[in-house]
Design a protein around this motif. Structure first.
Motif, PDB file in Angstrom:
ATOM      1  N   UNK A 119       4.561 -27.353  64.981  1.00  0.00           N
ATOM      2  CA  UNK A 119       4.695 -28.862  65.171  1.00  0.00           C
ATOM      3  C   UNK A 119       4.687 -29.551  63.781  1.00  0.00           C
ATOM      4  N   UNK A 120       3.936 -29.122  62.422  1.00  0.00           N
ATOM      5  CA  UNK A 120       3.752 -29.737  61.454  1.00  0.00           C
ATOM      6  C   UNK A 120       5.092 -28.918  60.325  1.00  0.00           C
ATOM      7  N   UNK A 121       6.021 -27.838  60.764  1.00  0.00           N
ATOM      8  CA  UNK A 121       6.802 -28.168  59.336  1.00  0.00           C
ATOM      9  C   UNK A 121       7.935 -28.687  59.287  1.00  0.00           C
ATOM     10  N   UNK A 122       8.081 -29.393  58.524  1.00  0.00           N
ATOM     11  CA  UNK A 122       9.371 -30.210  58.594  1.00  0.00           C
ATOM     12  C   UNK A 122      10.466 -28.700  58.081  1.00  0.00           C
ATOM     13  N   UNK A 123      10.401 -28.287  57.249  1.00  0.00           N
ATOM     14  CA  UNK A 123      11.494 -27.864  56.453  1.00  0.00           C
ATOM     15  C   UNK A 123      11.112 -26.251  57.055  1.00  0.00           C
ATOM     16  N   UNK A 124      12.247 -25.305  56.510  1.00  0.00           N
ATOM     17  CA  UNK A 124      12.051 -23.730  55.984  1.00  0.00           C
ATOM     18  C   UNK A 124      12.891 -23.807  55.723  1.00  0.00           C
ATOM     19  N   UNK A 125      11.994 -22.791  54.901  1.00  0.00           N
ATOM     20  CA  UNK A 125      13.387 -22.214  53.948  1.00  0.00           C
ATOM     21  C   UNK A 125      13.132 -20.986  53.303  1.00  0.00           C
ATOM     22  N   UNK A 126      14.401 -19.878  54.374  1.00  0.00           N
ATOM     23  CA  UNK A 126      13.685 -18.623  53.675  1.00  0.00           C
ATOM     24  C   UNK A 126      14.619 -17.641  52.829  1.00  0.00           C
ATOM     25  N   UNK A 127      14.706 -16.836  52.676  1.00  0.00           N
ATOM     26  CA  UNK A 127      15.355 -16.497  51.448  1.00  0.00           C
ATOM     27  C   UNK A 127      16.723 -16.105  52.367  1.00  0.00           C
ATOM     28  N   UNK A 128      18.208 -16.742  51.269  1.00  0.00           N
ATOM     29  CA  UNK A 128      19.042 -17.030  52.258  1.00  0.00           C
ATOM     30  C   UNK A 128      20.256 -15.262  52.116  1.00  0.00           C
ATOM     31  N   UNK A 129      19.985 -14.465  52.974  1.00  0.00           N
ATOM     32  CA  UNK A 129      20.369 -13.128  52.856  1.00  0.00           C
ATOM     33  C   UNK A 129      21.501 -13.213  53.708  1.00  0.00           C
ATOM     34  N   UNK A 130      21.455 -14.025  55.270  1.00  0.00           N
ATOM     35  CA  UNK A 130      22.376 -13.403  56.163  1.00  0.00           C
ATOM     36  C   UNK A 130      22.053 -14.903  57.524  1.00  0.00           C
ATOM     37  N   UNK A 131      22.580 -15.414  57.842  1.00  0.00           N
ATOM     38  CA  UNK A 131      21.970 -16.937  58.740  1.00  0.00           C
ATOM     39  C   UNK A 131      21.828 -16.320  59.287  1.00  0.00           C
ATOM     40  N   UNK A 132      21.752 -15.014  60.600  1.00  0.00           N
ATOM     41  CA  UNK A 132      21.731 -14.347  61.505  1.00  0.00           C
ATOM     42  C   UNK A 132      20.252 -13.839  61.475  1.00  0.00           C
TER      43      UNK A 132
ATOM     44  N   UNK B 192      10.082 -36.658  49.629  1.00  0.00           N
ATOM     45  CA  UNK B 192       8.802 -36.333  49.343  1.00  0.00           C
ATOM     46  C   UNK B 192       8.046 -36.466  51.122  1.00  0.00           C
ATOM     47  N   UNK B 193       7.078 -35.320  50.236  1.00  0.00           N
ATOM     48  CA  UNK B 193       5.768 -35.456  51.751  1.00  0.00           C
ATOM     49  C   UNK B 193       6.431 -34.622  52.756  1.00  0.00           C
ATOM     50  N   UNK B 194       7.449 -34.090  52.862  1.00  0.00           N
ATOM     51  CA  UNK B 194       7.923 -33.065  53.632  1.00  0.00           C
ATOM     52  C   UNK B 194       6.611 -31.957  53.697  1.00  0.00           C
ATOM     53  N   UNK B 195       6.792 -31.207  54.942  1.00  0.00           N
ATOM     54  CA  UNK B 195       5.800 -29.849  54.792  1.00  0.00           C
ATOM     55  C   UNK B 195       6.867 -28.512  54.589  1.00  0.00           C
ATOM     56  N   UNK B 196       6.217 -28.096  54.064  1.00  0.00           N
ATOM     57  CA  UNK B 196       8.080 -27.205  54.096  1.00  0.00           C
ATOM     58  C   UNK B 196       7.326 -25.717  53.603  1.00  0.00           C
ATOM     59  N   UNK B 197       7.677 -24.684  54.412  1.00  0.00           N
ATOM     60  CA  UNK B 197       7.488 -23.281  54.669  1.00  0.00           C
ATOM     61  C   UNK B 197       8.241 -22.674  54.329  1.00  0.00           C
ATOM     62  N   UNK B 198       7.931 -21.626  53.390  1.00  0.00           N
ATOM     63  CA  UNK B 198       9.037 -20.992  51.914  1.00  0.00           C
ATOM     64  C   UNK B 198       8.701 -19.484  52.414  1.00  0.00           C
TER      65      UNK B 198
ATOM     66  N   UNK C 201       0.469 -20.252  57.804  1.00  0.00           N
ATOM     67  CA  UNK C 201       0.939 -21.584  58.497  1.00  0.00           C
ATOM     68  C   UNK C 201      -0.781 -21.734  58.554  1.00  0.00           C
ATOM     69  N   UNK C 202      -1.434 -20.878  58.892  1.00  0.00           N
ATOM     70  CA  UNK C 202      -2.903 -20.716  59.450  1.00  0.00           C
ATOM     71  C   UNK C 202      -3.652 -20.958  58.563  1.00  0.00           C
TER      72      UNK C 202
END
Length: 325
Positions: free
Chosen positions: A238-251, A297-303, A230-231
């Motif tokens: 507040x700029x991040x629309x969606x965070x897609x993390x590795x789907x390991x565990x919901x917690x 389309x246009x979403x700021x996505x953090x992976x 992000x930096x």
């Protein structure tokens, strides 16, 4: 830039009730601790290459072109120890004599392979790259281990990257990648490699995981890497629309989002239906999120991802106008 997207899951579904019939567990126990309700599992004879071919075909269809210069396969479960599986995937897809190789960063494999594919394009070695994350991880599990069997599933996800401009939707990066080999014992299959080809102890041929320690490292490292990205991207939380993390565990996903200060509704989650599919988990989550309208389309996505090795990393992009194949 991201130009194509596809995913594929084996047709066989194993739900928690089925697991409960031969493991000391229950649907409530699994859901409470992992958020998983079912997972897809390969049938005997189905391989990582089989899944990768199906996902790759869909990503190429999504991109509207089969013209790629390289194929990068992220997997911890190649069909053979030698040779790599990527050339077989390229051959079965009819891609000709393109460069093709495997990347093994386990559950961080998709992010590592994305960075590799983007690097090939930046270096001028390729104009377009098919990148596939595929794992038949259930083949590494002790069927009697209730600590791992409920968590993992099998599957494949793929993207096509092509050369583009930094301000285009779908442009990849920045990337942040790390590892810590001192903690390799936290997630490991001890036998089968050059150090210990065979073992008299059958347990050595199965995947083992030290869950509590993995949880702590996963949340801390994914959050740390995400902050770095992000930096570098010039984004605030507040700029991040969606965070897609590795789907390991919901917690793990919720804990990482909390550390970052991201709202829970920014999370892209499909683990309930797929389990942890290792290198395939992020692209499969992307496919579902596009199909259900979560990603626009246009979403700021953090992976971000974390896996055995230990390995972890993150990247960011503005989501393109794309339809999964």
């Amino acid at each position: 830039m991201l130009a194509g997207l596809g995913g594929w899951l084996p047709p066989r579904i194993v739900d928690n009730d089925e697991l409960s019939r031969h493991l000391d567990t229950s649907d409530e126990w699994i859901r409470t601790r992992t958020g998983i309700g079912q997972r897809h599992v390969v049938d005997p004879g189905m391989s990582t290459v089989d899944m990768a071919v199906e996902a790759g075909r869909r990503a190429l269809h999504s991109a509207g072109s089969r013209d790629v210069d390289a194929l990068v396969l992220a997997t911890a479960t190649p069909d053979q120890i030698c040779p790599a599986s990527a050339p077989q995937v390229a051959s079965r897809l009819g891609l000709g004599n393109i460069a093709a190789f495997d990347v093994n960063a386990v559950c961080s494999g998709f992010v590592y392979a994305l960075a590799t594919a983007a690097g090939l394009i930046s270096a001028g070695a390729a104009c377009s790259v098919l990148m596939v994350g595929a794992d038949a991880f259930t083949t590494l599990l002790n069927p009697k281990d209730r600590g791992t069997v409920p968590i993992f599933g099998d599957g494949a996800g793929a993207v096509v990257l092509r050369a583009g401009e930094p301000d285009e939707l779908g442009a990849m990066g920045p990337f942040d990648l790390h590892s810590d080999g001192d903690l390799a014992e936290l997630l490991i299959v001890p036998a089968g490699g050059a150090k210990q080809k065979t073992s008299d102890n059958p347990e050595d041929h199965y995947f083992s995981m030290q869950g509590p320690a993995v949880f702590r490292h996963a949340t801390a490292r994914m959050a740390e890497s995400s902050r770095t990205v992000m930096e570098r991207a010039g984004w605030t939380v507040s700029d991040v629309d969606r965070f897609i993390g590795h789907q390991a565990n919901i917690r793990i996903l919720h804990a990482t989002a909390k550390q970052l200060g991201l709202p829970a509704d920014s999370l892209v989650v499909n683990i309930e239906r797929t389990g942890n599919t290792s290198a395939a988990s992020i692209p499969l989550a992307m496919v579902d999120a596009v199909n259900d309208g979560t990603l626009q389309a246009g979403d700021r996505v953090l992976v971000s991802a974390f896996g055995a090795g230990l390995t972890w990393g993150a990247t960011a992009l503005r989501w393109p106008d794309i339809t999964p194949g």
